[in-house]
Design a protein around this motif. Structure first.
Motif, PDB file in Angstrom:
ATOM      1  N   PRO A 162      -0.588  -5.221 -11.552  1.00  0.00           N
ATOM      2  CA  PRO A 162      -0.275  -6.505 -10.915  1.00  0.00           C
ATOM      3  C   PRO A 162      -0.675  -6.507  -9.441  1.00  0.00           C
ATOM      4  N   ARG A 163      -0.941  -7.696  -8.950  1.00  0.00           N
ATOM      5  CA  ARG A 163      -1.259  -7.864  -7.531  1.00  0.00           C
ATOM      6  C   ARG A 163       0.030  -7.804  -6.722  1.00  0.00           C
ATOM      7  N   ARG A 164      -0.050  -7.209  -5.534  1.00  0.00           N
ATOM      8  CA  ARG A 164       1.089  -7.149  -4.627  1.00  0.00           C
ATOM      9  C   ARG A 164       0.695  -7.770  -3.305  1.00  0.00           C
ATOM     10  N   HIS A 165       1.600  -8.504  -2.706  1.00  0.00           N
ATOM     11  CA  HIS A 165       1.391  -9.091  -1.382  1.00  0.00           C
ATOM     12  C   HIS A 165       0.181 -10.016  -1.340  1.00  0.00           C
ATOM     13  N   GLY A 166      -0.284 -10.494  -2.483  1.00  0.00           N
ATOM     14  CA  GLY A 166      -1.431 -11.379  -2.504  1.00  0.00           C
ATOM     15  C   GLY A 166      -2.729 -10.714  -2.084  1.00  0.00           C
ATOM     16  N   LEU A 167      -2.778  -9.386  -2.061  1.00  0.00           N
ATOM     17  CA  LEU A 167      -3.966  -8.670  -1.591  1.00  0.00           C
ATOM     18  C   LEU A 167      -4.909  -8.283  -2.710  1.00  0.00           C
ATOM     19  N   GLY A 168      -4.562  -8.583  -3.934  1.00  0.00           N
ATOM     20  CA  GLY A 168      -5.396  -8.181  -5.052  1.00  0.00           C
ATOM     21  C   GLY A 168      -4.821  -6.957  -5.729  1.00  0.00           C
ATOM     22  N   PRO A 169      -5.534  -6.421  -6.720  1.00  0.00           N
ATOM     23  CA  PRO A 169      -5.042  -5.256  -7.448  1.00  0.00           C
ATOM     24  C   PRO A 169      -4.879  -4.062  -6.497  1.00  0.00           C
ATOM     25  N   SER A 170      -3.947  -3.178  -6.838  1.00  0.00           N
ATOM     26  CA  SER A 170      -3.752  -1.996  -5.996  1.00  0.00           C
ATOM     27  C   SER A 170      -3.847  -0.734  -6.828  1.00  0.00           C
ATOM     28  N   LEU A 171      -4.099   0.375  -6.151  1.00  0.00           N
ATOM     29  CA  LEU A 171      -4.127   1.675  -6.810  1.00  0.00           C
ATOM     30  C   LEU A 171      -2.736   2.027  -7.316  1.00  0.00           C
ATOM     31  N   SER A 172      -2.687   2.849  -8.326  1.00  0.00           N
ATOM     32  CA  SER A 172      -1.400   3.362  -8.777  1.00  0.00           C
ATOM     33  C   SER A 172      -0.908   4.397  -7.759  1.00  0.00           C
ATOM     34  N   ALA A 173       0.376   4.688  -7.777  1.00  0.00           N
ATOM     35  CA  ALA A 173       0.939   5.695  -6.878  1.00  0.00           C
ATOM     36  C   ALA A 173       0.274   7.050  -7.118  1.00  0.00           C
ATOM     37  N   ASP A 174       0.023   7.402  -8.375  1.00  0.00           N
ATOM     38  CA  ASP A 174      -0.618   8.688  -8.676  1.00  0.00           C
ATOM     39  C   ASP A 174      -2.037   8.753  -8.132  1.00  0.00           C
ATOM     40  N   ASP A 175      -2.799   7.656  -8.281  1.00  0.00           N
ATOM     41  CA  ASP A 175      -4.162   7.634  -7.739  1.00  0.00           C
ATOM     42  C   ASP A 175      -4.152   7.760  -6.221  1.00  0.00           C
ATOM     43  N   PHE A 176      -3.207   7.074  -5.578  1.00  0.00           N
ATOM     44  CA  PHE A 176      -3.111   7.129  -4.122  1.00  0.00           C
ATOM     45  C   PHE A 176      -2.740   8.537  -3.650  1.00  0.00           C
TER      46      PHE A 176
END
Length: 194
Positions: free
Chosen positions: A18-32
């Motif tokens: 899901p998109r967060r803060h209207g910034l578009g898709p985000s990396l997963s916590a594990d990927d980050f």
């Protein structure tokens, strides 16, 4: 592992989250986390005085921002027992460590221990902040800004006073302590590549 030259979709593909803060898709916590495990960080211990006494934590997020005015930033995880005290303090001490300070780095990173149990290991500055003895360097700072960011608090601090016990001449490798891929490492002449 995701390649930068030919991206391969995976079950953790950014497009499926899901998109967060209207910034578009985000990396997963594990990927980050995987990204930053391979990015070494200098090691510091941050101390502050709280209502129940001194607190300390180890951080690898300390970074200089400006020399004039002298500003630095770091982040505090909400998971640390010392975070609330450090985040609400008006002044703090940032201890910049080298390999000779590895025991202090480990102490500050250990949960459930009294980091000030040994009265010979630390003292107080005239202004009241707890400071560890014999570290490579420390800087007393006034906290000038706080920002909540995800599960962390980002602190900006203005350097007021410092002490350097083991200076590193310009261009020399010194005995830097870094945290990389979940372990402690020593930088020195042996690790210089250019």
């Amino acid at each position: 592992m995701t390649s930068t030259t030919s991206p391969q979709p995976s079950d953790t593909d950014a497009a499926t989250r899901p998109r967060r803060h209207g910034l578009g898709p985000s990396l997963s916590a594990d990927d980050f986390k995987s990204l930053f495990r391979g990015h070494p960080g200098g090691v510091a211990v941050i101390t502050a005085e709280g209502e129940d006494g001194p607190v300390a934590l180890t951080a690898t997020s300390v970074s200089s921002v400006s020399a004039d005015p002298p500003l630095l930033v770091f982040s505090l995880s909400a998971l640390s027992s010392a975070t609330a005290t450090v985040a609400s303090a008006a002044t703090i001490v940032v201890h910049l460590l080298d390999v000779h300070d590895i025991e202090l780095a480990q102490l500050g990173a250990t949960s459930g221990v009294d980091r000030f149990a040994d009265p010979g290991r630390w003292t107080r500055l005239v202004s009241g902040e707890p400071v560890y003895n014999g570290v490579r360097a420390w800087v007393r700072c006034a906290v000038v800004s706080r920002m909540e960011a995800g599960g962390s608090t980002v602190i900006a601090a203005h350097a007021l006073q410092s002490s350097i016990a083991r200076d590193v001449p310009a261009g020399e490798p010194g005995d830097a302590l870094v945290y990389h891929n979940r372990s402690w490492h020593r930088l020195g002449e042996h690790s210089r590549i250019a």
